[in-house]
Design a protein around this motif. Structure first.
Motif, mmCIF file in Angstrom:
data_model
loop_
_atom_site.group_PDB
_atom_site.id
_atom_site.type_symbol
_atom_site.label_atom_id
_atom_site.label_comp_id
_atom_site.label_asym_id
_atom_site.label_seq_id
_atom_site.Cartn_x
_atom_site.Cartn_y
_atom_site.Cartn_z
ATOM 1 N N LEU A 135 89.552 -30.867 -25.459
ATOM 2 C CA LEU A 135 88.615 -31.013 -26.561
ATOM 3 C C LEU A 135 89.246 -31.821 -27.684
ATOM 4 O O LEU A 135 90.468 -31.895 -27.805
ATOM 5 C CB LEU A 135 88.169 -29.651 -27.087
ATOM 6 N N THR A 136 88.394 -32.417 -28.500
ATOM 7 C CA THR A 136 88.870 -33.212 -29.616
ATOM 8 C C THR A 136 88.922 -32.353 -30.879
ATOM 9 O O THR A 136 88.298 -31.281 -30.947
ATOM 10 C CB THR A 136 87.946 -34.410 -29.876
ATOM 11 N N PHE A 137 89.632 -32.841 -31.866
ATOM 12 C CA PHE A 137 89.707 -32.163 -33.160
ATOM 13 C C PHE A 137 88.314 -32.014 -33.762
ATOM 14 O O PHE A 137 87.959 -30.959 -34.290
ATOM 15 C CB PHE A 137 90.617 -32.972 -34.096
ATOM 16 N N GLY A 138 87.497 -33.078 -33.658
ATOM 17 C CA GLY A 138 86.153 -33.036 -34.220
ATOM 18 C C GLY A 138 85.263 -32.018 -33.539
ATOM 19 O O GLY A 138 84.469 -31.330 -34.197
ATOM 20 N N GLN A 139 85.355 -31.907 -32.210
ATOM 21 C CA GLN A 139 84.552 -30.923 -31.489
ATOM 22 C C GLN A 139 84.923 -29.507 -31.907
ATOM 23 O O GLN A 139 84.044 -28.672 -32.144
ATOM 24 C CB GLN A 139 84.749 -31.098 -29.981
ATOM 25 N N ARG A 194 67.076 -26.783 -12.689
ATOM 26 C CA ARG A 194 68.440 -26.281 -12.548
ATOM 27 C C ARG A 194 69.462 -27.385 -12.807
ATOM 28 O O ARG A 194 70.480 -27.165 -13.451
ATOM 29 C CB ARG A 194 68.643 -25.696 -11.148
ATOM 30 N N GLN A 195 69.194 -28.579 -12.303
ATOM 31 C CA GLN A 195 70.097 -29.704 -12.545
ATOM 32 C C GLN A 195 70.143 -30.047 -14.030
ATOM 33 O O GLN A 195 71.216 -30.317 -14.589
ATOM 34 C CB GLN A 195 69.648 -30.918 -11.719
ATOM 35 N N ASP A 196 68.984 -30.024 -14.671
ATOM 36 C CA ASP A 196 68.941 -30.336 -16.097
ATOM 37 C C ASP A 196 69.603 -29.243 -16.937
ATOM 38 O O ASP A 196 70.206 -29.534 -17.973
ATOM 39 C CB ASP A 196 67.500 -30.537 -16.556
ATOM 40 N N LEU A 197 69.497 -27.988 -16.511
ATOM 41 C CA LEU A 197 70.177 -26.904 -17.218
ATOM 42 C C LEU A 197 71.687 -27.081 -17.160
ATOM 43 O O LEU A 197 72.391 -26.856 -18.144
ATOM 44 C CB LEU A 197 69.782 -25.553 -16.627
ATOM 45 N N GLN A 198 72.203 -27.482 -15.999
ATOM 46 C CA GLN A 198 73.644 -27.720 -15.879
ATOM 47 C C GLN A 198 74.064 -28.878 -16.774
ATOM 48 O O GLN A 198 75.092 -28.821 -17.459
ATOM 49 C CB GLN A 198 74.004 -28.014 -14.428
ATOM 50 N N ALA A 199 73.267 -29.950 -16.786
ATOM 51 C CA ALA A 199 73.577 -31.100 -17.637
ATOM 52 C C ALA A 199 73.496 -30.722 -19.120
ATOM 53 O O ALA A 199 74.297 -31.191 -19.935
ATOM 54 C CB ALA A 199 72.620 -32.252 -17.331
ATOM 55 N N LEU A 200 72.528 -29.871 -19.471
ATOM 56 C CA LEU A 200 72.403 -29.412 -20.861
ATOM 57 C C LEU A 200 73.651 -28.623 -21.263
ATOM 58 O O LEU A 200 74.179 -28.812 -22.370
ATOM 59 C CB LEU A 200 71.158 -28.552 -21.022
ATOM 60 N N SER A 201 74.125 -27.736 -20.396
ATOM 61 C CA SER A 201 75.327 -26.960 -20.695
ATOM 62 C C SER A 201 76.521 -27.874 -20.936
ATOM 63 O O SER A 201 77.322 -27.652 -21.849
ATOM 64 C CB SER A 201 75.635 -26.002 -19.538
ATOM 65 N N HIS A 202 76.647 -28.906 -20.124
ATOM 66 C CA HIS A 202 77.756 -29.853 -20.266
ATOM 67 C C HIS A 202 77.672 -30.584 -21.602
ATOM 68 O O HIS A 202 78.671 -30.729 -22.319
ATOM 69 C CB HIS A 202 77.723 -30.844 -19.101
ATOM 70 N N ALA A 203 76.471 -31.030 -21.961
ATOM 71 C CA ALA A 203 76.288 -31.747 -23.229
ATOM 72 C C ALA A 203 76.569 -30.843 -24.419
ATOM 73 O O ALA A 203 77.196 -31.253 -25.399
ATOM 74 C CB ALA A 203 74.872 -32.307 -23.300
ATOM 75 N N MET A 204 76.105 -29.583 -24.349
ATOM 76 C CA MET A 204 76.360 -28.635 -25.429
ATOM 77 C C MET A 204 77.850 -28.353 -25.568
ATOM 78 O O MET A 204 78.380 -28.268 -26.682
ATOM 79 C CB MET A 204 75.595 -27.336 -25.167
ATOM 80 N N ALA A 205 78.541 -28.199 -24.437
ATOM 81 C CA ALA A 205 79.969 -27.904 -24.478
ATOM 82 C C ALA A 205 80.759 -29.044 -25.098
ATOM 83 O O ALA A 205 81.785 -28.825 -25.750
ATOM 84 C CB ALA A 205 80.486 -27.620 -23.069
ATOM 85 N N HIS A 206 80.293 -30.278 -24.909
ATOM 86 C CA HIS A 206 80.960 -31.439 -25.503
ATOM 87 C C HIS A 206 80.426 -31.756 -26.901
ATOM 88 O O HIS A 206 80.810 -32.764 -27.493
ATOM 89 C CB HIS A 206 80.793 -32.661 -24.596
ATOM 90 N N VAL A 207 79.531 -30.908 -27.411
ATOM 91 C CA VAL A 207 78.932 -31.074 -28.739
ATOM 92 C C VAL A 207 78.340 -32.482 -28.877
ATOM 93 O O VAL A 207 78.502 -33.167 -29.887
ATOM 94 C CB VAL A 207 79.966 -30.788 -29.854
ATOM 95 N N GLY A 246 72.975 -32.296 -35.411
ATOM 96 C CA GLY A 246 74.046 -32.129 -34.435
ATOM 97 C C GLY A 246 73.944 -30.790 -33.718
ATOM 98 O O GLY A 246 73.098 -29.954 -34.023
ATOM 99 N N VAL A 247 74.828 -30.592 -32.742
ATOM 100 C CA VAL A 247 74.780 -29.417 -31.872
ATOM 101 C C VAL A 247 75.301 -28.162 -32.563
ATOM 102 O O VAL A 247 74.705 -27.083 -32.471
ATOM 103 C CB VAL A 247 75.581 -29.670 -30.577
ATOM 104 N N ALA A 248 76.424 -28.260 -33.254
ATOM 105 C CA ALA A 248 77.129 -27.063 -33.728
ATOM 106 C C ALA A 248 76.280 -26.207 -34.658
ATOM 107 O O ALA A 248 76.308 -24.974 -34.567
ATOM 108 C CB ALA A 248 78.432 -27.460 -34.428
ATOM 109 N N LEU A 249 75.500 -26.834 -35.537
ATOM 110 C CA LEU A 249 74.717 -26.065 -36.496
ATOM 111 C C LEU A 249 73.587 -25.277 -35.835
ATOM 112 O O LEU A 249 73.059 -24.333 -36.412
ATOM 113 C CB LEU A 249 74.129 -26.986 -37.567
ATOM 114 N N HIS A 250 73.232 -25.651 -34.615
ATOM 115 C CA HIS A 250 72.126 -24.994 -33.932
ATOM 116 C C HIS A 250 72.564 -24.400 -32.598
ATOM 117 O O HIS A 250 71.742 -24.197 -31.692
ATOM 118 C CB HIS A 250 70.969 -25.982 -33.740
#
Length: 271
Positions: A135-139, A194-207, A246-250
């Motif tokens: 992970l990055t400092f910003g994430q 299901r494929q989109d849920l997995q992709a959503l999880s990945h995007a959320m994890a990378h903020v 952005g992701v983190a606030l929500h």
């Protein structure tokens, strides 16, 4: 209860300059649990740079001993560790909190892999959020801005979607003309979601706000295909909010909606 989502400190603005930390962080301490010494050192350096106190442990059992000695404001834990892994640690922390009626401490998982199984294990263990290594400092900072907020709610609570608001099989058969057409449609839709849920999880994890909004848009389109539900309205609000803030606030609202989308998929699969 309202499900409106509101920004903090102005629409679209970062609450703080990218190199600043909230003043109250100087009184916060984070527990880092990871079996790799180099990663513990790196996380400790990042947290200290953010003005946070930090203690590190090499496994879940050592973390529980540390929790016996002092309270922590947040736990960052690796998922896969010897002796006691991050999932077992989170379950035990939540058990102790229920037993003592203590305020839950935010738990953020650190993982190198994030598939549907890992997401399920995180949610089942009571883990609040996750970050993908490296992970990055910003994430890290963006996620901590949410989970170590000063007590002001960033997102209002969203009531869990009720199954009685979801379409019945009889209604869908009527909509699509026959049970055979419906079954083929549902099989295809469930696989796609299901494929989109997995992709959503990945995007959320990378903020990643752009990817999170994009995959959420696809998911809400799939939901709307079967007729409007409260899931659609929540998703539309969140797409706008994530694009703006952005992701983190929500994060909490995103995790809650994702859980309900998983439930919806299982409901459709059983029709």
């Amino acid at each position: 209860m309202s499900s409106d989502i509101r920004p903090v400190d102005g629409a679209g603005d970062d609450p703080l300059p990218s190199n600043a930390s909230p003043a109250h962080w100087q009184d916060c301490t984070v527990l880092v649990v990871d079996d790799h010494p180099a990663y513990r050192m790196m996380m400790s350096a990042m947290l200290q740079q953010l003005g946070l106190g930090c203690e590190t442990c090499g496994d879940g059992q050592a973390a529980l001993a540390a929790l016996d000695g002092q309270p922590f404001d947040l736990i960052l834990t690796d998922c896969q560790m010897p002796v006691m892994n991050g999932y077992a640690l989170a379950r035990e922390v939540r058990r102790r909190e229920r037993e003592s009626m203590a305020e839950p401490v935010p738990i953020v998982a650190l993982t190198s892999n994030l598939g549907p199984n890992e997401v399920h294990q995180c949610l089942d263990a009571g883990i609040n959020a996750w970050l993908i290594k490296p992970l990055t400092f910003g994430q890290l900072r963006n996620v901590l801005l949410y989970w170590l907020a000063d007590g002001t709610p960033l997102v209002t609570d969203v009531p869990r979607t009720r199954e009685e608001d979801w379409p019945t099989r009889a209604r869908l058969v009527q909509l699509f003309g026959s049970a055979q057409v419906l079954d083929g449609m549902l099989a295809s839709l469930v696989q796609e979601v299901r494929q989109d849920l997995q992709a959503l999880s990945h995007a959320m994890a990378h903020v990643d706000a752009d990817q999170t909004a994009q995959h959420l848009h696809r998911l809400i389109g799939s939901v709307a295909f079967l007729g409007g539900t409260p899931l659609e309205a929540r998703g539309i609000q969140l797409i706008s909010a994530v694009t703006r803030d952005g992701v983190a606030l929500h994060a909490r609202a995103l995790f809650g909606l994702r859980q309900d989308l998983v439930r919806y998929v299982e409901y459709l699969k059983a029709l």
